[in-house]
Write a protein that holds these residues in place. Structure first.
Motif, PDB file in Angstrom:
ATOM      1  N   ALA A 141      40.303  39.223  32.537  1.00  0.00           N
ATOM      2  CA  ALA A 141      39.382  39.121  32.937  1.00  0.00           C
ATOM      3  C   ALA A 141      39.769  38.785  34.112  1.00  0.00           C
ATOM      4  O   ALA A 141      39.910  38.767  34.919  1.00  0.00           O
ATOM      5  CB  ALA A 141      37.777  39.151  32.351  1.00  0.00           C
ATOM      6  N   PHE A 142      39.353  40.582  34.704  1.00  0.00           N
ATOM      7  CA  PHE A 142      39.328  40.595  36.652  1.00  0.00           C
ATOM      8  C   PHE A 142      38.824  41.110  37.107  1.00  0.00           C
ATOM      9  O   PHE A 142      37.985  42.123  36.229  1.00  0.00           O
ATOM     10  CB  PHE A 142      41.023  41.895  36.624  1.00  0.00           C
ATOM     11  N   ALA A 143      37.960  40.928  38.197  1.00  0.00           N
ATOM     12  CA  ALA A 143      37.546  41.581  38.867  1.00  0.00           C
ATOM     13  C   ALA A 143      37.872  42.842  40.254  1.00  0.00           C
ATOM     14  O   ALA A 143      38.762  42.934  40.719  1.00  0.00           O
ATOM     15  CB  ALA A 143      36.564  40.487  40.167  1.00  0.00           C
ATOM     16  N   SER A 144      36.862  43.715  40.237  1.00  0.00           N
ATOM     17  CA  SER A 144      37.413  45.251  41.108  1.00  0.00           C
ATOM     18  C   SER A 144      36.666  44.785  41.914  1.00  0.00           C
ATOM     19  O   SER A 144      34.981  45.251  41.967  1.00  0.00           O
ATOM     20  CB  SER A 144      37.931  46.067  39.989  1.00  0.00           C
ATOM     21  N   THR A 145      36.498  45.398  43.108  1.00  0.00           N
ATOM     22  CA  THR A 145      35.408  45.812  44.296  1.00  0.00           C
ATOM     23  C   THR A 145      36.126  47.428  44.198  1.00  0.00           C
ATOM     24  O   THR A 145      36.788  48.208  44.778  1.00  0.00           O
ATOM     25  CB  THR A 145      35.205  45.494  45.592  1.00  0.00           C
ATOM     26  N   SER A 146      34.945  48.522  44.657  1.00  0.00           N
ATOM     27  CA  SER A 146      35.887  49.845  45.276  1.00  0.00           C
ATOM     28  C   SER A 146      34.283  50.460  45.584  1.00  0.00           C
ATOM     29  O   SER A 146      33.767  50.018  45.953  1.00  0.00           O
ATOM     30  CB  SER A 146      35.833  50.937  43.598  1.00  0.00           C
ATOM     31  N   ILE A 147      35.136  51.802  46.165  1.00  0.00           N
ATOM     32  CA  ILE A 147      33.686  52.185  47.357  1.00  0.00           C
ATOM     33  C   ILE A 147      33.684  53.788  46.278  1.00  0.00           C
ATOM     34  O   ILE A 147      34.582  54.830  46.435  1.00  0.00           O
ATOM     35  CB  ILE A 147      34.029  52.501  48.792  1.00  0.00           C
TER      36      ILE A 147
END
Length: 171
Positions: A141-147
Motif C-alpha cells: 500500500a502506498f499513500a498518494s496526495t493530489s490536487i
C-alpha cells in the motif's frame, strides 16, 4: 429580536407528500440536519458541517500533461513546482522546491490543458487536496496526495532556457 433570529436560523420541515427531496434543518450552531419527507419514524438525520478544502498554487509545470485513466473516466495529470525562499542566519538565501501532482477531470479544462500546457509553463491552479491509497503489483500500500484542479490559468510561456533547448533539438 432573538425570536426573529431563531426563526430565521431554523428551517421548519413541513410534510410534503408530493416530494421526497432532501430538506435541511439548521440550528443556531450552524449544524444542519438533512432529512427526507417521510414519516417522522423514518426520518434519518445527518449532521452536516461547513468545511473548506481549497488549494491555490502558482508555479511552473514539471512535465508535459499526460492523459491517464480509462476511456469512461479520463484524467490529465501533470506536476507543478512551487518554491519557498528562506534565509539562513549567515545571510545566505536558499530556495526549496515542492512538487505537486495535479489532476484535471473537468472535460473542457482537461482538453485545454492537454493541448496547450507544456513543461516549464507558469500556471495558477485552484483546486482541492485529495488523499488516497493504492496498491502496487506486489500488494504494498502506498499513500498518494493530489490536487484536483477546478481551474488552471495559463500565465506565460515556458522558461527561456526550455524554449532555447527545444529549438536547438529541432534545428
Amino acid at each position: 429580536m432573538n425570536h426573529l433570529r431563531r426563526s430565521f436560523s431554523n428551517i421548519i420541515l413541513q410534510k410534503n407528500n408530493s416530494s421526497k427531496s432532501l430538506i435541511p434543518l439548521c440550528s443556531k450552531t450552524r449544524l444542519c440536519h438533512v432529512t427526507t419527507n417521510m414519516s417522522s419514524e423514518d426520518v434519518p438525520r445527518m449532521h452536516l458541517e461547513k468545511s473548506i478544502n481549497h488549494v491555490t498554487l502558482l508555479g511552473r509545470v514539471g512535465i508535459d500533461p499526460q492523459l491517464r485513466g480509462t476511456e469512461s473516466k479520463p484524467v490529465v495529470v501533470f506536476t507543478l513546482a512551487t518554491n519557498t525562499n528562506y534565509k539562513y542566519e549567515t545571510g545566505e538565501i536558499r530556495q526549496k522546491t515542492d512538487w505537486h501532482r495535479i489532476a484535471v477531470f473537468k472535460n473542457s479544462l482537461r482538453d485545454t490543458v492537454l493541448e496547450y500546457l507544456r513543461k516549464g509553463s507558469r500556471v495558477y491552479v485552484e483546486g482541492r487536496i485529495v488523499y488516497s491509497e493504492y496498491n502496487d503489483t506486489k500488494g504494498t500500500a502506498f499513500a498518494s496526495t493530489s490536487i484536483v484542479a477546478n481551474d488552471v490559468v495559463f500565465l506565460g510561456k515556458a522558461h527561456r532556457a526550455e524554449l532555447d533547448a527545444d529549438t536547438e533539438e529541432t534545428s
